[in-house]
Design a protein around this motif. Structure first.
Motif, PDB file in Angstrom:
ATOM      1  N   HIS A 105       2.006  15.077   0.729  1.00  0.00           N
ATOM      2  CA  HIS A 105       2.784  14.667   1.902  1.00  0.00           C
ATOM      3  C   HIS A 105       4.195  15.252   1.857  1.00  0.00           C
ATOM      4  CE1 HIS A 105      -0.405  11.725   2.736  1.00  0.00           C
ATOM      5  NE2 HIS A 105       0.131  11.610   3.940  1.00  0.00           N
ATOM      6  N   ASP A 143      -1.164  12.377  -3.772  1.00  0.00           N
ATOM      7  CA  ASP A 143      -0.968  12.051  -2.353  1.00  0.00           C
ATOM      8  C   ASP A 143       0.474  12.309  -1.928  1.00  0.00           C
ATOM      9  OD1 ASP A 143      -3.550  11.374  -1.891  1.00  0.00           O
ATOM     10  OD2 ASP A 143      -3.230   9.192  -1.833  1.00  0.00           O
ATOM     11  N   CYS A 144       1.396  11.867  -2.744  1.00  0.00           N
ATOM     12  CA  CYS A 144       2.817  12.050  -2.403  1.00  0.00           C
ATOM     13  C   CYS A 144       3.168  13.536  -2.311  1.00  0.00           C
ATOM     14  CB  CYS A 144       3.712  11.360  -3.424  1.00  0.00           C
ATOM     15  SG  CYS A 144       3.656   9.568  -3.345  1.00  0.00           S
ATOM     16  N   GLN A 191       0.244   4.264   0.517  1.00  0.00           N
ATOM     17  CA  GLN A 191       0.000   5.235   1.591  1.00  0.00           C
ATOM     18  C   GLN A 191       0.787   4.851   2.850  1.00  0.00           C
ATOM     19  OE1 GLN A 191      -4.151   4.739   0.978  1.00  0.00           O
ATOM     20  NE2 GLN A 191      -4.444   6.872   0.340  1.00  0.00           N
ATOM     21  N   ASN A 240       0.851  -1.179   0.000  1.00  0.00           N
ATOM     22  CA  ASN A 240       0.000   0.000   0.000  1.00  0.00           C
ATOM     23  C   ASN A 240       0.896   1.241   0.000  1.00  0.00           C
ATOM     24  OD1 ASN A 240      -1.517   2.257   0.897  1.00  0.00           O
ATOM     25  ND2 ASN A 240      -3.075   0.883   1.732  1.00  0.00           N
ATOM     26  N   THR A 291       3.745   7.327   4.564  1.00  0.00           N
ATOM     27  CA  THR A 291       3.629   7.802   5.948  1.00  0.00           C
ATOM     28  C   THR A 291       4.727   7.215   6.826  1.00  0.00           C
ATOM     29  OG1 THR A 291       2.003   6.059   6.342  1.00  0.00           O
ATOM     30  CG2 THR A 291       1.148   8.267   5.906  1.00  0.00           C
TER      31      THR A 291
END
Lengths: 428, 275
Positions: free
Chosen positions: A138, A134-135, A108, A106, A112
């Motif tokens: 983040h 998403d990256c 994600q 995954n 994280t």
């Protein structure tokens, strides 16, 4: 990789030979790449990269990373793939290189827990957008394989996320780092080819483009052979055209005003949804056309990008430059040089050729002499370099964005049979 | 002419030089469509195909070149011959052509070709007759180029067909003449001074494959000696014809042959063979 890998250092030497000033001015991503600040070896200088998507392209990029990691102080910290067999092979590759990596199913979790400096995304096309966004959100820099995304909206969303976060988004158009293209583009932009009238490009293969499916379920067929289904891919357009429309835009320093085209499944009638042959005409605001075709049932002509000006032609893939006025015979060249230099010397030209001789076919000349470079590796060195600086030249993402947008507009042109222009909301 | 053409012009505006060069190239292309024996759209190709079988139409221009070839045949005692095209074609493929290929046998060109000037028709009178202007075409072209240069009042020019056929006008930009020499470095000391001149260089061996390409009609065999002849004359066609004849003829005929032409100088060298 049978050739000896030539790193950024050799690349920069080559650029010096081929006229660095003009090249660097026209290609700001190379200017940033060519900053020769020594790369520190201490941990704080280390660039930590993760690879998301470890299929064939992802593994190929990993091989390049292995080559450049030490010299560029790069750590491959983690791998991610939803398909365990691909992930296992990639882990095995790292073990053989004595590289310890964490593995994830995954992405994600990966971003994280690992918090890498950058990720390399080589997943199927339809996964690019949400992983990239998403990256970036983040705080992670992204290198994403081309084409950017499956839809126009996703493509724009990726670009917007890059602008909002200020994080690097580099698209895998490796020709941007290829010395042959850099030198050729310098000549085009300096006017050596004269006025460009047309650019032609093609990419022909003769194979079914299928990967082996471990079981015969529909789900695995669509999962493994995602390139053949419209939900995930635009086939020849996103896989091949996207590279070559980028070259055309780069050569012309413009983006098209319209595209029209046609496509069909002529040969591989095996249940696939994407065309196995396409033909397109892009038009630019100065009337120049980019004429494109691609097919996968004949490979005689291979691939090429031909830039045709009134003074000369460049064929990038075979590294050839052809002047419209082939160079004179050696004796004449000597005479011309003497005249220009103010010398009055005998001309050694006399020789026999009485009967009609077979005309010597003009073979052109190489754009550069030494082509032992892996542009895909150089672009990864560039990515690490940009991460170290915290930013990349904006022109590079614009090249990737426009190539992806105009690739997807070609799909609309084929599907609708209409001449398609750029909707304003996608203009950047 | 199936070889490179280089044109250097100075002493006039760029536009004038461009216009002159374009006019020369255009005229040469037209000439090619008349005298090319390999191009199926050219008149000579058609004549070679049809004139064996009966009378066929011929243009005034081609008639002029055929008559010119007949005159040169007489002037060179038959060492220059535009009627043996089949032999030259066979030599392109093999330095030892079949003994069956001997070319037309004649003492006077009228024995093998009949031209009706009034009707603009001709026919060949013997089997094996085939027109080939390969030995004079570049000379004709350069004489045409000279006319264009005169008409356009170009003072200084250097025109080269592949290094073997050269026409000059005026002088080098930095000297009183065009200093011509040879590619063969054993002839390094040779410098010929050219102003309003034509040069022709012929050799027994031609091209990278060192093909034989000059035929001795009297002995029915190709010339195999390693010799090269160079002629400087005002008329480019004369220079072409004589340089070829000097290769084809035995040494003891050279003096006589050169006396049949208005030339400035000539020389026969040993040809360096690159293997």
């Amino acid at each position: 990789m049978s050739k000896q890998y030539q790193s950024r250092r050799e690349f920069l030497k080559k650029l010096a030979i081929t006229g660095s000033v003009a090249t660097l001015a026209a290609s700001p991503w190379i200017k940033a790449f060519s900053d020769n600040t020594p790369i520190g070896k201490n941990p704080s200088d280390k660039v930590r990269l993760a690879v998301i998507g470890t299929g064939s392209r992802g593994k190929q990029l990993m091989r390049y990373l292995f080559r450049i990691a030490n010299a560029n102080n790069i750590e491959i910290c983690a791998l991610c793939d939803v398909y365990q067999p691909h992930l296992d092979k990639a882990i095995n590759m790292c073990q053989k290189e004595n590289i310890k990596v964490k593995s994830y199913n995954n992405y994600q979790d990966l971003i994280t827990k690992e918090k890498p400096d950058g990720v390399i995304i080589a997943t199927p096309l339809h996964q690019h957008a949400h992983i990239t966004i998403d990256c970036l959100k983040h705080g992670i820099h992204v290198f994403c394989e081309k084409a950017m995304a499956r839809t126009l909206d996703d493509t724009k969303a990726m670009y917007d996320a890059h602008k909002e976060t200020g994080k690097i988004l580099q698209i895998g158009h490796q020709r941007l780092f290829n010395p042959v293209y850099l030198e050729g583009m310098k000549r085009i932009h300096n006017g050596e080819l004269g006025t460009i009238g047309q650019i032609r490009a093609y990419w022909h293969r003769n194979n079914n483009w299928r990967r082996k499916v471990p079981d015969n379920t529909v789900e695995m067929e669509r999962f493994i052979n995602w390139r053949l289904y419209k939900e995930y891919s635009a086939g020849l357009l996103t896989e091949l055209l996207s590279h070559q429309i980028q070259v055309a835009n780069w050569a012309l320093q413009k983006t098209p005003v319209s595209v029209m085209g046609t496509g069909s499944i002529v040969f591989w009638k095996d249940g696939r949804e994407v065309e196995d042959n396409v033909a397109l005409i892009y038009t630019y605001d100065n009337g120049v056309q980019f004429i494109y075709d691609s097919m996968i049932s004949n490979k005689k002509y291979g691939l090429e990008e031909q830039v045709m000006g009134h003074k000369g032609t460049i064929e990038f893939e075979v590294n050839r430059y052809y002047t419209e006025t082939p160079p004179p015979a050696p004796g004449i060249l000597q005479l011309l040089n003497d005249i220009e230099s103010g010398f009055f010397e005998k001309v050694n030209i006399g020789g026999a050729s009485w009967i009609p001789e077979t005309a010597v076919k003009y073979q052109g000349e190489p754009i550069i002499e030494d082509t032992d470079f892996y542009d895909s590796a150089l672009q990864l060195e560039g990515f690490a370099q940009y991460i170290r600086k915290g930013k990349a030249p904006e022109k590079m993402i614009i090249e990737g964005y426009n190539a992806s947008i105009w690739t997807l507009l070609a799909e609309i042109a084929i599907d609708t049979g209409k001449k398609v222009a750029l909707p304003e909301k996608y203009r950047i | 002419m199936n070889t490179s053409l280089d044109i250097i012009i100075h002493g006039v505006s760029h536009e004038c030089a461009e216009a002159s060069a374009s006019a020369i190239v255009s005229e040469i292309k037209k000439l090619q469509m008349v005298i090319d024996r390999y191009n199926s759209e050219a008149e000579t190709y058609r004549i070679n195909r049809d004139a064996q079988h009966g009378t066929t139409a011929v243009s005034p221009l081609l008639t002029k070149y055929i008559l010119q070839g007949m005159d040169y045949f007489r002037q060179t005692e038959g060492y220059f011959n535009i009627f043996g095209g089949e032999i030259y074609a066979s030599l392109k493929h093999n330095n030892n052509p079949s003994p069956k290929i001997v070319g037309p046998r004649f003492r006077h060109p009228e024995e093998i070709i009949e031209i009706n000037h009034n009707e603009g028709r001709l026919r060949f009178l013997q089997k094996g007759v085939s027109l080939d202007f390969g030995g004079i075409g570049k000379g004709i072209a350069l004489d045409m180029a000279a006319e264009i240069l005169n008409q356009m009042e170009i003072p200084h020019a250097f025109i080269s067909f592949g290094g073997s056929s050269i026409l000059t006008r005026g002088r080098h930009p930095h000297g009183p003449y065009w200093p011509f020499s040879f590619q063969d470095n054993t002839l390094d000391a040779e410098v010929w001074k050219l102003n309003n001149d034509a040069i022709s260089v012929s050799a027994a061996h031609s091209g990278r494959a060192q093909k034989l390409h000059i035929w001795n009609y009297q002995q029915s065999q190709p010339i195999r000696q390693n010799i090269m002849a160079c002629v400087q004359a005002e008329c480019a066609a004369d220079a072409e014809v004589l340089s070829t004849s000097l290769i084809a003829a035995p040494l003891d005929r050279h003096q006589h042959l050169t006396q049949q032409f208005h030339i400035k100088q000539w020389k026969v060298f040993k040809q360096k063979i690159n293997r």
